[in-house]
Design an enzyme around this catalytic site. Structure first.
Site, PDB file in Angstrom:
ATOM      1  N   LYS A   1      45.939  50.658  49.017  1.00  0.00           N
ATOM      2  CA  LYS A   1      46.564  50.610  47.690  1.00  0.00           C
ATOM      3  C   LYS A   1      47.271  51.924  47.360  1.00  0.00           C
ATOM      4  CE  LYS A   1      45.364  46.444  46.820  1.00  0.00           C
ATOM      5  NZ  LYS A   1      44.094  45.778  46.579  1.00  0.00           N
TER       6      LYS A   1
HETATM    7  C1  LIG Z   1      43.462  44.502  46.544  1.00  0.00           C
HETATM    8  C2  LIG Z   1      43.490  43.310  45.664  1.00  0.00           C
HETATM    9  C3  LIG Z   1      42.358  42.895  44.945  1.00  0.00           C
HETATM   10  C4  LIG Z   1      41.028  43.604  45.015  1.00  0.00           C
HETATM   11  O1  LIG Z   1      40.576  43.840  46.279  1.00  0.00           O
HETATM   12  P1  LIG Z   1      39.219  44.635  46.583  1.00  0.00           P
HETATM   13  O2  LIG Z   1      39.246  44.738  48.068  1.00  0.00           O
HETATM   14  O3  LIG Z   1      38.095  43.805  46.065  1.00  0.00           O
HETATM   15  O4  LIG Z   1      39.279  45.958  45.895  1.00  0.00           O
HETATM   16  C5  LIG Z   1      42.497  41.821  44.088  1.00  0.00           C
HETATM   17  N1  LIG Z   1      43.660  41.173  43.941  1.00  0.00           N
HETATM   18  C6  LIG Z   1      44.761  41.534  44.625  1.00  0.00           C
HETATM   19  C7  LIG Z   1      46.024  40.789  44.369  1.00  0.00           C
HETATM   20  C8  LIG Z   1      44.712  42.599  45.522  1.00  0.00           C
HETATM   21  O5  LIG Z   1      45.808  42.946  46.206  1.00  0.00           O
END
Ligand SMILES: *Cc1c(COP(=O)(O)O)cnc(C)c1O
Length: 371
Positions: free
Chosen positions: A181
């Site tokens: 991210k």
């Molecule tokens: C990254 C992401 C999440 C959350 O992911 P985690 O691995 O649980 O932190 C949720 N929704 C979207 C659209 C994502 O890209």
């Protein structure tokens, strides 16, 4: 040369902050977590932040906090990461998918009203790849039908829509800090809201449902352990301070990719609507579905990591097909994007040399797969 898809950007500040926490001997539920929550909420102009151990946990808490329960329906996008629909299933609620817009890949507001039923409780738009869904329209529809809004902003920290941050259009919004991210804490997430009741409930639910007075063994709700440690929070606080710079850099890099790649034949570049300020989670291209997988294979062979993203759509994932009987063709626009899109290396520290190598590889691989 090898160019990875993504790379976290952490530096000495994070390492030093972790050291300070370890020396402090307060490793959980301490001042750094609170500072991180306040800083992240403030960066988005929100009153409250609740740090959690993943974006998925944050989405689950949002569903719980809004009282969405068994049999309730929530309208959401089939073109997303699976967590944005799974969070309804955790509570026995039903994700009701609505097709997406062909340019932004986000929930199509024009198709929402037809999907509303007496059981609909909320809309859960996802700001896919870092670009805002049409929150102006979506919030009008939610208001008209008295529906709650949970924004899945996991891919869109500091993204804006008509000048206003995403995450500020609904009842609450959720962010994720996995290493791919825009900012990372290793694992982690954050829920932001202006609503004091949601804030109090989520704080309790993430900490085993402990009651407000926080007596350690007094539990007023069925809660979870979705807490983060002070070590994670220290990374988050340091990253949060750098986040505006990260996003600006990513906007510059996206512009450089546009300039570099606009003359490559057979690819379609990502489009940003004028009312949106993109925060660039990934840089996604579209190519003919028939050559997409071969192209990805060849790019990977050349040392340029590429990936189909998102493929398949959520409703065509095995679990959803077997549980709910979804079939191909249910959401044709999302499915077509899903067959055509791929992501190429994109991260805050990518160099001009690496970007040039991505382009050269793309041109070469395209010529090979077209023959
Ligand atoms: C990254 C992401 C999440 C959350 O992911 P985690 O691995 O649980 O932190 C949720 N929704 C979207 C659209 C994502 O890209």
């Amino acid at each position: 040369m090898y160019v990875p898809l993504s790379k976290p950007h952490v530096g000495e500040e994070e390492i030093q902050a972790i050291g300070e926490v370890l020396r402090s001997s307060c490793l959980a539920l301490g001042p750094v977590t609170e500072a991180f929550e306040q800083a992240f909420a403030a960066a988005h102009g929100a009153r409250y932040g609740i740090a959690v151990n993943s974006g998925t946990s944050g989405l689950h808490l949002a569903v719980r906090a809004l009282g969405i329960t068994a049999g309730d329906e929530v309208i959401t996008s089939p073109f997303s990461f699976i967590a944005s629909a799974n969070c309804m299933l955790f509570e026995g609620a039903v994700p009701v998918f609505v097709d997406v817009e062909p340019d932004t890949f986000n929930l199509d507001p024009e198709k929402i009203e037809a999907a509303i039923s007496p059981r609909t409780k909320a809309i859960l738009p996802v700001h896919v790849f870092g670009q805002a869904a049409d929150m102006k329209r979506i919030s009008e529809i939610a208001e008209k039908h008295q529906l709650a809004i949970i924004e899945d902003a996991c891919e869109a920290p500091l993204a804006r829509h008509h000048g206003q941050y995403v995450g500020r259009w609904g009842d609450c919004a959720v962010y994720g800090f996995y290493p791919n991210k825009q900012m990372t804490t290793g694992e982690g997430g954050m829920l932001i809201t202006d609503d004091e009741a949601i804030y109090r409930l989520c704080r309790s639910l993430r900490n085993q449902g402990r009651s407000d007075n926080m007596q350690w063994l007094s539990h007023s709700h069925l809660g979870y352990n979705y807490r983060i440690s002070e070590i994670t929070a220290a990374i988050g606080l340091a990253q949060c301070r750098k986040l505006p710079r990260f996003i600006q850099k990513r906007q510059e890099l996206a512009a450089q990719y546009h300039a570099l790649l606009h003359d490559v034949e057979g690819i379609q570049l990502p489009a940003t609507r004028p009312e949106n300020q993109h925060s660039w989670f990934v840089y996604a291209l579209r190519v003919e579905a028939g050559i997409r997988d071969a192209l990805i294979h060849k790019m990977n062979e050349k040392g340029v990591q590429c990936k189909a993203y998102f493929y398949p759509c959520i409703h065509l994932q095995e679990y959803y097909q077997t549980q709910f009987g979804y079939e191909k063709g249910s959401f044709p626009i999302a499915e077509q994007i899903s067959r055509e899109s791929l992501i190429i290396p994109f991260f805050t520290q990518i160099t001009p040399k690496e970007m040039a190598f991505v382009k050269a590889s793309l041109v070469a691989c395209m010529a090979e797969v077209k023959n």
